[in-house]
Design a protein around this motif. Structure first.
Motif, PDB file in Angstrom:
ATOM      1  N   ARG A 114      48.860   0.704  32.430  1.00  0.00           N
ATOM      2  CA  ARG A 114      48.746  -0.248  31.587  1.00  0.00           C
ATOM      3  C   ARG A 114      48.346  -0.823  30.410  1.00  0.00           C
ATOM      4  NH1 ARG A 114      46.519   0.810  36.005  1.00  0.00           N
ATOM      5  NH2 ARG A 114      44.912   1.818  34.986  1.00  0.00           N
ATOM      6  N   ARG A 115      47.747  -0.089  29.892  1.00  0.00           N
ATOM      7  CA  ARG A 115      47.333  -0.102  27.879  1.00  0.00           C
ATOM      8  C   ARG A 115      48.420   0.124  27.968  1.00  0.00           C
ATOM      9  NH1 ARG A 115      41.864   2.194  29.376  1.00  0.00           N
ATOM     10  NH2 ARG A 115      40.632   0.251  29.162  1.00  0.00           N
ATOM     11  N   LYS A 116      49.021   1.345  27.912  1.00  0.00           N
ATOM     12  CA  LYS A 116      50.595   1.433  27.136  1.00  0.00           C
ATOM     13  C   LYS A 116      51.452   0.327  27.970  1.00  0.00           C
ATOM     14  CE  LYS A 116      50.530   5.633  29.285  1.00  0.00           C
ATOM     15  NZ  LYS A 116      51.167   6.854  29.478  1.00  0.00           N
ATOM     16  N   GLU A 117      51.960  -0.339  28.725  1.00  0.00           N
ATOM     17  CA  GLU A 117      53.316  -1.146  28.840  1.00  0.00           C
ATOM     18  C   GLU A 117      52.913  -2.366  28.050  1.00  0.00           C
ATOM     19  OE1 GLU A 117      55.086  -3.658  32.173  1.00  0.00           O
ATOM     20  OE2 GLU A 117      53.080  -2.671  32.636  1.00  0.00           O
ATOM     21  N   LEU A 118      51.527  -2.735  27.992  1.00  0.00           N
ATOM     22  CA  LEU A 118      51.305  -4.355  27.201  1.00  0.00           C
ATOM     23  C   LEU A 118      50.961  -3.529  25.941  1.00  0.00           C
ATOM     24  CD1 LEU A 118      47.507  -4.859  29.215  1.00  0.00           C
ATOM     25  CD2 LEU A 118      50.281  -6.030  29.161  1.00  0.00           C
ATOM     26  N   GLY A 155      39.802 -17.399  30.515  1.00  0.00           N
ATOM     27  CA  GLY A 155      39.690 -16.799  29.476  1.00  0.00           C
ATOM     28  C   GLY A 155      40.899 -15.720  29.495  1.00  0.00           C
ATOM     29  N   ASP A 156      41.109 -14.719  29.200  1.00  0.00           N
ATOM     30  CA  ASP A 156      42.254 -13.883  28.699  1.00  0.00           C
ATOM     31  C   ASP A 156      42.639 -12.388  29.938  1.00  0.00           C
ATOM     32  OD1 ASP A 156      43.861 -11.790  27.328  1.00  0.00           O
ATOM     33  OD2 ASP A 156      42.689 -11.265  25.774  1.00  0.00           O
ATOM     34  N   TYR A 157      44.007 -13.129  30.341  1.00  0.00           N
ATOM     35  CA  TYR A 157      44.677 -12.880  31.115  1.00  0.00           C
ATOM     36  C   TYR A 157      44.043 -11.005  31.034  1.00  0.00           C
ATOM     37  CZ  TYR A 157      47.949 -10.480  34.114  1.00  0.00           C
ATOM     38  OH  TYR A 157      48.948  -9.717  35.240  1.00  0.00           O
ATOM     39  N   PHE A 158      44.865 -10.976  29.771  1.00  0.00           N
ATOM     40  CA  PHE A 158      45.171  -9.325  29.428  1.00  0.00           C
ATOM     41  C   PHE A 158      44.103  -8.360  29.166  1.00  0.00           C
ATOM     42  CE2 PHE A 158      49.206 -11.871  27.981  1.00  0.00           C
ATOM     43  CZ  PHE A 158      50.266 -11.096  29.073  1.00  0.00           C
ATOM     44  N   SER A 159      42.992  -9.387  29.250  1.00  0.00           N
ATOM     45  CA  SER A 159      41.986  -8.372  28.497  1.00  0.00           C
ATOM     46  C   SER A 159      41.560  -7.948  30.366  1.00  0.00           C
ATOM     47  CB  SER A 159      40.473  -9.099  28.281  1.00  0.00           C
ATOM     48  OG  SER A 159      39.498  -8.653  28.397  1.00  0.00           O
ATOM     49  N   VAL A 160      41.892  -8.608  31.225  1.00  0.00           N
ATOM     50  CA  VAL A 160      41.076  -8.021  33.295  1.00  0.00           C
ATOM     51  C   VAL A 160      42.365  -7.008  33.166  1.00  0.00           C
ATOM     52  CG1 VAL A 160      40.919  -8.873  35.280  1.00  0.00           C
ATOM     53  CG2 VAL A 160      40.676  -9.838  33.596  1.00  0.00           C
ATOM     54  N   VAL A 161      43.527  -7.085  32.365  1.00  0.00           N
ATOM     55  CA  VAL A 161      44.461  -5.919  32.985  1.00  0.00           C
ATOM     56  C   VAL A 161      43.917  -4.393  32.147  1.00  0.00           C
ATOM     57  CG1 VAL A 161      46.829  -4.985  32.531  1.00  0.00           C
ATOM     58  CG2 VAL A 161      46.456  -7.702  33.324  1.00  0.00           C
ATOM     59  N   GLY A 162      43.309  -5.067  31.096  1.00  0.00           N
ATOM     60  CA  GLY A 162      42.737  -3.326  30.322  1.00  0.00           C
ATOM     61  C   GLY A 162      42.744  -3.623  28.681  1.00  0.00           C
ATOM     62  N   LEU A 163      43.414  -4.680  28.104  1.00  0.00           N
ATOM     63  CA  LEU A 163      44.142  -4.792  26.753  1.00  0.00           C
ATOM     64  C   LEU A 163      43.713  -5.588  26.389  1.00  0.00           C
ATOM     65  CD1 LEU A 163      43.181  -2.326  24.221  1.00  0.00           C
ATOM     66  CD2 LEU A 163      45.827  -2.489  24.441  1.00  0.00           C
ATOM     67  N   PRO A 164      42.472  -6.614  25.628  1.00  0.00           N
ATOM     68  CA  PRO A 164      42.810  -7.967  25.056  1.00  0.00           C
ATOM     69  C   PRO A 164      43.849  -7.889  24.156  1.00  0.00           C
ATOM     70  CG  PRO A 164      40.881  -6.759  24.380  1.00  0.00           C
ATOM     71  CD  PRO A 164      42.052  -6.331  25.479  1.00  0.00           C
ATOM     72  N   VAL A 165      45.421  -8.376  24.077  1.00  0.00           N
ATOM     73  CA  VAL A 165      46.099  -7.821  23.404  1.00  0.00           C
ATOM     74  C   VAL A 165      46.462  -8.970  22.141  1.00  0.00           C
ATOM     75  CG1 VAL A 165      47.723  -6.507  24.388  1.00  0.00           C
ATOM     76  CG2 VAL A 165      48.103  -9.088  24.694  1.00  0.00           C
ATOM     77  N   SER A 166      46.341  -9.836  22.482  1.00  0.00           N
ATOM     78  CA  SER A 166      46.163 -11.230  21.356  1.00  0.00           C
ATOM     79  C   SER A 166      44.841 -10.919  20.515  1.00  0.00           C
ATOM     80  CB  SER A 166      45.982 -12.367  21.713  1.00  0.00           C
ATOM     81  OG  SER A 166      45.225 -12.723  22.166  1.00  0.00           O
ATOM     82  N   THR A 167      43.512 -10.457  20.893  1.00  0.00           N
ATOM     83  CA  THR A 167      42.339 -10.237  19.983  1.00  0.00           C
ATOM     84  C   THR A 167      42.868  -9.183  18.919  1.00  0.00           C
ATOM     85  OG1 THR A 167      41.324 -11.438  21.490  1.00  0.00           O
ATOM     86  CG2 THR A 167      39.964 -10.032  19.913  1.00  0.00           C
ATOM     87  N   LEU A 168      43.198  -8.481  19.879  1.00  0.00           N
ATOM     88  CA  LEU A 168      44.091  -6.914  19.645  1.00  0.00           C
ATOM     89  C   LEU A 168      44.233  -7.039  17.796  1.00  0.00           C
ATOM     90  CD1 LEU A 168      43.785  -3.320  18.657  1.00  0.00           C
ATOM     91  CD2 LEU A 168      45.574  -3.941  20.601  1.00  0.00           C
ATOM     92  N   ILE A 169      45.955  -7.598  18.209  1.00  0.00           N
ATOM     93  CA  ILE A 169      46.553  -7.648  17.397  1.00  0.00           C
ATOM     94  C   ILE A 169      46.344  -8.716  16.213  1.00  0.00           C
ATOM     95  CG2 ILE A 169      48.472  -9.502  15.995  1.00  0.00           C
ATOM     96  CD1 ILE A 169      49.186  -7.035  18.344  1.00  0.00           C
ATOM     97  N   ARG A 170      45.444  -8.850  15.914  1.00  0.00           N
ATOM     98  CA  ARG A 170      44.383 -10.140  14.862  1.00  0.00           C
ATOM     99  C   ARG A 170      43.534  -9.098  14.309  1.00  0.00           C
ATOM    100  NH1 ARG A 170      46.645 -13.282  17.633  1.00  0.00           N
ATOM    101  NH2 ARG A 170      47.103 -14.942  17.404  1.00  0.00           N
TER     102      ARG A 170
END
Length: 188
Positions: A12-16, A164-179
């Motif tokens: 899941r993290r790889k895919e995100l 909150g952040d759907y992607f965080s529930v999947v396993g990686l908060p991508v928008s916060t990570l990018i920032r």
């Protein structure tokens, strides 16, 4: 350009990350995770992400290493991955018809320095019948997921609401990570 290493074998993290068009390599951490029982859930999830990132960063001193960990918290109980069907049933029964928190901690290691953060998302489940839970357990989906469910899979049928952040529930908060990566000079 700085090279990025994902310290996780999570598909899941790889895919995100792939979906964001980011070039990265994977080097999963093999350390035994250590949880300090006196830590809060927020401290636990950040510590686990840091342990993984630091472990992999030893092999890649010139890269930015991303470690992540996700836990489910009901009241103050941390719900990890279930060890068997009985534990999965208990966890899902506990979450049925209630709201819980999903915390994803992320640690970024660059040149020996660790920058970490976590994202907290509230998830509310519909009430679940024993049959709903048993059928879901038979799918085998709960067994590699914190809290015994995957929001991106069959477990989506249980979710009434998310704050909150759907992607965080999947396993990686991508928008916060990018920032946070940009703050370290990484250009995606």
């Amino acid at each position: 350009m700085q090279h990025l290493i994902l310290a996780s074998s999570s598909p899941r993290r790889k895919e995100l990350l792939t979906n964001l068009g980011i070039t990265f390599d994977v080097s999963a951490s093999t350390i035994e995770e250590i949880i300090n029982p006196s830590h809060t859930p927020e401290e636990v999830v950040v510590s686990l992400a840091s342990q993984k990132a630091r472990d992999v960063a030893k092999q890649y001193p010139n890269s930015i290493v991303v470690g992540a960990d996700t836990i489910v918290v009901k009241n103050t109980n941390i719900l990890g991955k279930p060890k068997d069907e009985e534990e999965a049933f208990k966890m899902l029964s506990m979450l049925s018809g209630t709201t819980h928190h999903v915390l994803t901690g992320v640690a970024l290691v660059k040149a020996g320095s660790v920058h970490s953060f976590y994202v907290d998302t509230e998830v509310t489940f519909w009430p679940l019948s024993k049959e709903d839970i048993k059928q879901y357990i038979q799918s085998k989906e709960p067994f590699d997921k914190a809290g015994s469910y995957g929001i991106q899979g069959l477990g989506a049928a249980f979710v009434k609401e998310i704050k909150g952040d759907y992607f965080s529930v999947v396993g990686l908060p991508v928008s916060t990570l990018i920032r946070e990566l940009k703050k370290l000079g990484f250009k995606p």
